[in-house]
Write a protein that holds these residues in place. Structure first.
Motif, PDB file in Angstrom:
ATOM      1  N   LEU A   1       0.834  -1.201   0.000  1.00 38.44           N
ATOM      2  CA  LEU A   1       0.000   0.000   0.000  1.00 38.44           C
ATOM      3  C   LEU A   1       0.870   1.252   0.000  1.00 38.44           C
ATOM      4  O   LEU A   1       0.721   2.128  -0.869  1.00 38.44           O
TER       5      LEU A   1
ATOM      6  N   LYS B   1       1.553   3.877  -3.073  1.00 40.95           N
ATOM      7  CA  LYS B   1       1.115   5.268  -2.909  1.00 40.95           C
ATOM      8  C   LYS B   1       2.287   6.230  -3.036  1.00 40.95           C
ATOM      9  O   LYS B   1       2.165   7.302  -3.630  1.00 40.95           O
ATOM     10  N   ASN B   2       3.416   5.854  -2.454  1.00 42.14           N
ATOM     11  CA  ASN B   2       4.593   6.727  -2.559  1.00 42.14           C
ATOM     12  C   ASN B   2       4.988   6.944  -4.019  1.00 42.14           C
ATOM     13  O   ASN B   2       5.331   8.049  -4.424  1.00 42.14           O
TER      14      ASN B   2
ATOM     15  N   VAL C   1       2.521   9.254  -5.742  1.00 46.49           N
ATOM     16  CA  VAL C   1       2.658  10.665  -5.369  1.00 46.49           C
ATOM     17  C   VAL C   1       3.758  11.317  -6.215  1.00 46.49           C
ATOM     18  O   VAL C   1       3.638  12.454  -6.650  1.00 46.49           O
TER      19      VAL C   1
ATOM     20  N   ARG D   1      10.758  12.097   2.086  1.00 45.01           N
ATOM     21  CA  ARG D   1       9.808  11.396   2.961  1.00 45.01           C
ATOM     22  C   ARG D   1      10.412  11.060   4.317  1.00 45.01           C
ATOM     23  O   ARG D   1       9.797  10.326   5.088  1.00 45.01           O
TER      24      ARG D   1
ATOM     25  N   GLU E   1       8.284  11.328   7.382  1.00 45.22           N
ATOM     26  CA  GLU E   1       7.187  10.348   7.415  1.00 45.22           C
ATOM     27  C   GLU E   1       7.707   8.959   7.794  1.00 45.22           C
ATOM     28  O   GLU E   1       7.028   8.203   8.481  1.00 45.22           O
TER      29      GLU E   1
ATOM     30  N   VAL F   1       7.922   9.026  11.438  1.00 45.56           N
ATOM     31  CA  VAL F   1       6.610   8.815  12.059  1.00 45.56           C
ATOM     32  C   VAL F   1       6.268   7.327  12.051  1.00 45.56           C
ATOM     33  O   VAL F   1       5.801   6.776  13.054  1.00 45.56           O
TER      34      VAL F   1
ATOM     35  N   ILE G   1       5.455   5.090  15.362  1.00 47.89           N
ATOM     36  CA  ILE G   1       4.189   4.405  15.677  1.00 47.89           C
ATOM     37  C   ILE G   1       4.353   2.885  15.677  1.00 47.89           C
ATOM     38  O   ILE G   1       3.406   2.162  15.933  1.00 47.89           O
TER      39      ILE G   1
ATOM     40  N   ALA H   1       9.326  12.562  14.775  1.00 47.35           N
ATOM     41  CA  ALA H   1       7.861  12.680  14.729  1.00 47.35           C
ATOM     42  C   ALA H   1       7.351  13.749  15.696  1.00 47.35           C
ATOM     43  O   ALA H   1       6.323  14.379  15.457  1.00 47.35           O
TER      44      ALA H   1
ATOM     45  N   GLN I   1       1.113  14.572  11.658  1.00 48.97           N
ATOM     46  CA  GLN I   1       2.040  13.576  11.100  1.00 48.97           C
ATOM     47  C   GLN I   1       1.320  12.436  10.388  1.00 48.97           C
ATOM     48  O   GLN I   1       1.683  11.266  10.539  1.00 48.97           O
ATOM     49  N   LEU I   2       0.328  12.804   9.602  1.00 47.39           N
ATOM     50  CA  LEU I   2      -0.306  11.776   8.767  1.00 47.39           C
ATOM     51  C   LEU I   2       0.558  11.573   7.529  1.00 47.39           C
ATOM     52  O   LEU I   2       1.272  12.494   7.099  1.00 47.39           O
ATOM     53  N   LEU I   3       0.479  10.412   6.953  1.00 49.02           N
ATOM     54  CA  LEU I   3       1.260  10.162   5.736  1.00 49.02           C
ATOM     55  C   LEU I   3       0.530  10.804   4.557  1.00 49.02           C
ATOM     56  O   LEU I   3      -0.616  10.453   4.260  1.00 49.02           O
ATOM     57  N   SER I   4       1.215  11.741   3.924  1.00 48.05           N
ATOM     58  CA  SER I   4       0.540  12.595   2.948  1.00 48.05           C
ATOM     59  C   SER I   4       0.065  11.840   1.710  1.00 48.05           C
ATOM     60  O   SER I   4      -0.852  12.290   1.030  1.00 48.05           O
ATOM     61  N   ALA I   5       0.691  10.704   1.410  1.00 54.59           N
ATOM     62  CA  ALA I   5       0.303   9.965   0.195  1.00 54.59           C
ATOM     63  C   ALA I   5      -0.928   9.095   0.423  1.00 54.59           C
ATOM     64  O   ALA I   5      -1.527   8.603  -0.535  1.00 54.59           O
ATOM     65  N   LEU I   6      -1.277   8.901   1.686  1.00 57.45           N
ATOM     66  CA  LEU I   6      -2.392   7.995   1.998  1.00 57.45           C
ATOM     67  C   LEU I   6      -3.649   8.781   2.346  1.00 57.45           C
ATOM     68  O   LEU I   6      -3.574   9.867   2.919  1.00 57.45           O
ATOM     69  N   THR I   7      -4.787   8.194   2.035  1.00 52.48           N
ATOM     70  CA  THR I   7      -6.060   8.812   2.408  1.00 52.48           C
ATOM     71  C   THR I   7      -6.253   8.647   3.920  1.00 52.48           C
ATOM     72  O   THR I   7      -5.496   7.919   4.580  1.00 52.48           O
TER      73      THR I   7
ATOM     74  N   GLU J   1      -6.677   5.055   4.707  1.00 50.54           N
ATOM     75  CA  GLU J   1      -5.422   4.291   4.565  1.00 50.54           C
ATOM     76  C   GLU J   1      -4.446   4.593   5.698  1.00 50.54           C
ATOM     77  O   GLU J   1      -3.691   3.713   6.114  1.00 50.54           O
TER      78      GLU J   1
ATOM     79  N   GLU K   1      -5.700   2.434   8.375  1.00 50.04           N
ATOM     80  CA  GLU K   1      -5.566   1.037   7.924  1.00 50.04           C
ATOM     81  C   GLU K   1      -4.116   0.554   8.021  1.00 50.04           C
ATOM     82  O   GLU K   1      -3.848  -0.613   8.351  1.00 50.04           O
ATOM     83  N   LEU K   2      -3.204   1.470   7.736  1.00 48.17           N
ATOM     84  CA  LEU K   2      -1.784   1.109   7.696  1.00 48.17           C
ATOM     85  C   LEU K   2      -1.313   0.479   9.018  1.00 48.17           C
ATOM     86  O   LEU K   2      -0.580  -0.511   9.014  1.00 48.17           O
ATOM     87  N   VAL K   3      -1.755   1.076  10.129  1.00 45.27           N
ATOM     88  CA  VAL K   3      -1.329   0.570  11.440  1.00 45.27           C
ATOM     89  C   VAL K   3      -1.827  -0.863  11.629  1.00 45.27           C
ATOM     90  O   VAL K   3      -1.102  -1.735  12.125  1.00 45.27           O
TER      91      VAL K   3
END
Lengths: 367, 246
Positions: A3, A7-8, A11, A271, A274, A277, A281, A364, B118-124, B127, B130-132
């Motif tokens: 995913l 997505k990367n 972008v 990136r 990110e 981050v 997490i 982060a 700090q959300l991932l900019s490429a993901l909605t 997502e 969902e990623l976690v």
């Protein structure tokens, strides 16, 4: 991680596209070189494989048609015919000659055809040369020089009319052309001499036995089984040509690796926060490496997919403008290149992966 | 020697721990210090802090910039290793965990909310949440369903397919909160969660945090300057020059 990797890449469409094109160019270059090498080898071997003989008998020390000279008296044929196990003996006379076409000097490897045992691989137009003043040229030579049936060319001061066009005689640097044996002897000024004898063996005779008998009968000759003689001719060219191609192929692979590596490194730098981050997490490092590797693989595989048709196009283009360009395309080339592309991608992912490893997850908290 | 992360600490919550020290505290810091640099230029960001936090507490770390709040949260969150002292979270001494074990521990036991989302900019939005779940090995369909549930709960059902750049600050922080809660961690760490929000969004986020404590018995640690959080906190810890006072 599919995913995130997907997505990367989406972008950074522009970068992804550039990386893909870069890899495709590298793939195209390597495939083109591989095709050139294999095409050359195949062409080198095609005519010699076609010659109807079991043994090539030449002057002692000679080993091929292009780099060593062999000259034997034609009377040697009688001696050979008397040797046990020999069924048939014919002459091979051939050498590189300059011909004149519309005032320009061109090279041909002219062969005197004896009993139709060493004629062209395949006739595509016209007939074989059976009379004085006739010549059969290769299709590549005809296309390159704009020649056609009925045209004449001057070889060693003598005008020869083109009566046939053949194929399978392109050895890149020059092409085979065929005249009668008698014509060749006159053109070369070698009345009563041949370059090699072509020996056919009687059924159920061992090649090694006859070879030994010939060498015993005349210590001044070298004898080669057909496959050995073909290999001699191919390897002499290949041994000199191959290292150069290897260097060029390695450069192509290096370029592909650098393109992927630089693209991903730039993306990783941008990136970086990110990735920090993600580490914070709880994404383990290996999943982030996998993300980078997947991105690298995506660039590589898309480049590979694009590079294959590009190489076909480039080959067609090369053959259009350079008719003697000897290209061969095999599925194994594409498969080999696929393996190389995967390797390139994995190597290219090392630098961004190391960069990710150094990212501190505390980033982060730093906005 | 590093010890293997107890299965209970990495399994899905609610967690239990059978490891030392035997205590009811969710968090226990003992004489924890964090020093950056060395020699004369050394900076003691956290200086001998001893602190405990129980399950279901809402603790506010209050103090000016540079007082050590964020460093303290980083130490509790396992993002930094202390220079001295010990940090136990859920009965696990974090310094004893390998980097991989620590990542897994953070993933399952701690939710993080950051000032700048700090959300991932490429993901909605979906997502990002969902990623976690996918990192934890949830199947894609289940992860998607859970992400949608969480976002709906935070009033973002109509924003599932929006990229962070298309969301307001308040919406982004709610997505971040949903991401932090995706795996139902018992501990939530929020660094200046209202720092980038307008007044009404900030109040909404504070209310959400408080509800997590009241309704779900989660433990929430917040570092902030925001005085509006003070009345909602179970306890306020004042930070100054690397020291804390309750």
């Amino acid at each position: 991680m599919f995913l995130l990797a997907r997505k990367n890449l989406l972008v950074y469409k522009g970068r992804f596209f550039l990386a893909t094109v870069g890899v495709a160019c590298a793939v195209m270059l390597v495939l083109l070189l591989m095709g050139l090498y294999d095409g050359w080898r195949a062409n080198m071997a095609a005519y010699l494989q076609h010659v109807h003989t079991d043994l090539w008998v030449g002057q002692k020390g000679a080993s091929d048609l292009f780099h060593t000279l062999s000259l034997l008296p034609g009377s040697g044929a009688q001696l050979l015919r008397r040797i046990e196990g020999v069924d048939r003996v014919s002459a091979f006379l051939g050498r590189l000659l300059t011909c004149e076409i519309q005032g320009r000097q061109r090279h041909l490897f002219l062969v005197g055809v004896d009993e139709n045992l060493n004629g062209p691989v395949r006739m595509v137009e016209g007939t074989t040369a059976s009379r004085e003043g006739e010549i059969v040229i290769d299709r590549v030579f005809a296309r390159k020089e704009g020649l056609h049936l009925g045209a004449t060319l001057t070889v060693a001061g003598q005008s020869l009319r083109i009566v046939g066009i053949a194929e399978g005689g392109n050895v890149f640097l020059y092409q085979y052309a065929f005249v009668t044996l008698a014509q060749a002897q006159r053109l070369f000024g070698l009345q009563g001499y041949v370059n090699y004898f072509l020996v056919r063996l009687a059924p159920s005779v061992r090649t090694e036995d006859v070879t030994a008998r010939i060498v015993q009968a005349s210590p001044l000759v070298s004898v080669f089984a057909k496959d050995q003689f073909v290999a001699n001719n191919v390897s002499l060219t290949g041994d000199n040509f191959l290292p150069i191609l290897y260097v060029l192929e390695a450069l192509g692979l290096l370029i592909g690796t650098v393109v992927i590596g630089l693209t991903l490194s730039a993306m990783t730098v941008e990136r970086g926060p990110e990735y920090g981050v993600l580490k914070a997490i709880g994404a383990p490092d290996w999943t982030l490496y996998c993300t980078t590797s997947l991105q690298a693989l995506a660039c590589g595989l898309c480049g590979w997919l694009l590079g294959i048709p590009l190489s076909w196009g480039a080959t067609a283009l090369a053959q259009h403008f350079v008719p003697q360009f000897p290209a061969a395309s095999y599925p194994r080339h594409a498969l080999w290149m696929l393996g190389c592309t995967v390797g390139m991608s994995i190597v290219a992912a090392v630098v961004p992966a190391r960069r990710i490893a150094r990212i501190d997850p505390v980033i982060a908290f730093k906005g | 020697m590093r010890r293997k992360l107890p299965r209970s600490a990495t399994a899905a919550p609610p967690f239990v721990s059978n490891h030392q020290p035997p205590t009811s505290h969710l968090i226990q810091l003992t004489a924890v210090s964090k020093v950056y640099g060395a020699g004369e230029t050394a900076v003691r960001a956290v200086d001998g802090v001893t602190l405990t936090v129980d399950v279901g507490e809402f603790v506010l770390f209050l103090g000016p910039s540079g007082s050590g709040k964020t460093t303290l949260l980083s130490l509790i969150g396992g993002l930094l290793r202390p220079t001295s002292g010990t940090v136990h979270v859920a009965g696990v001494e974090l310094q004893r965990l390998s980097p991989a074990e620590l990542s897994r521990f953070r993933l399952r036991q701690i939710g993080f909310v950051f000032q700048s989302f700090q959300l991932l900019s490429a993901l909605t939005a979906r997502e990002n949440v969902e990623l976690v779940l996918r990192l934890d090995g949830h199947p894609p369909r289940a992860a998607r369903q859970r992400a949608e549930e969480l976002l709906s709960r935070f009033g973002l059902r109509h924003r599932l397919t929006h990229l962070p750049a298309d969301l307001s600050g308040g919406e982004q922080q709610r997505v971040a909160l949903a991401r932090a809660l995706a795996l139902s961690p018992p501990l939530l760490i929020a660094d200046e969660p209202t720092g980038s929000l307008d007044s009404s969004s900030a109040e909404a986020v504070i209310t959400l945090l408080r509800r997590l404590v009241d309704e779900e018995q989660r433990t929430v640690l917040v570092a902030s300057h925001d005085q509006r959080i003070v009345p909602l906190a179970s306890r306020v810890v004042h930070c100054e020059d690397g020291h804390v006072t309750a």
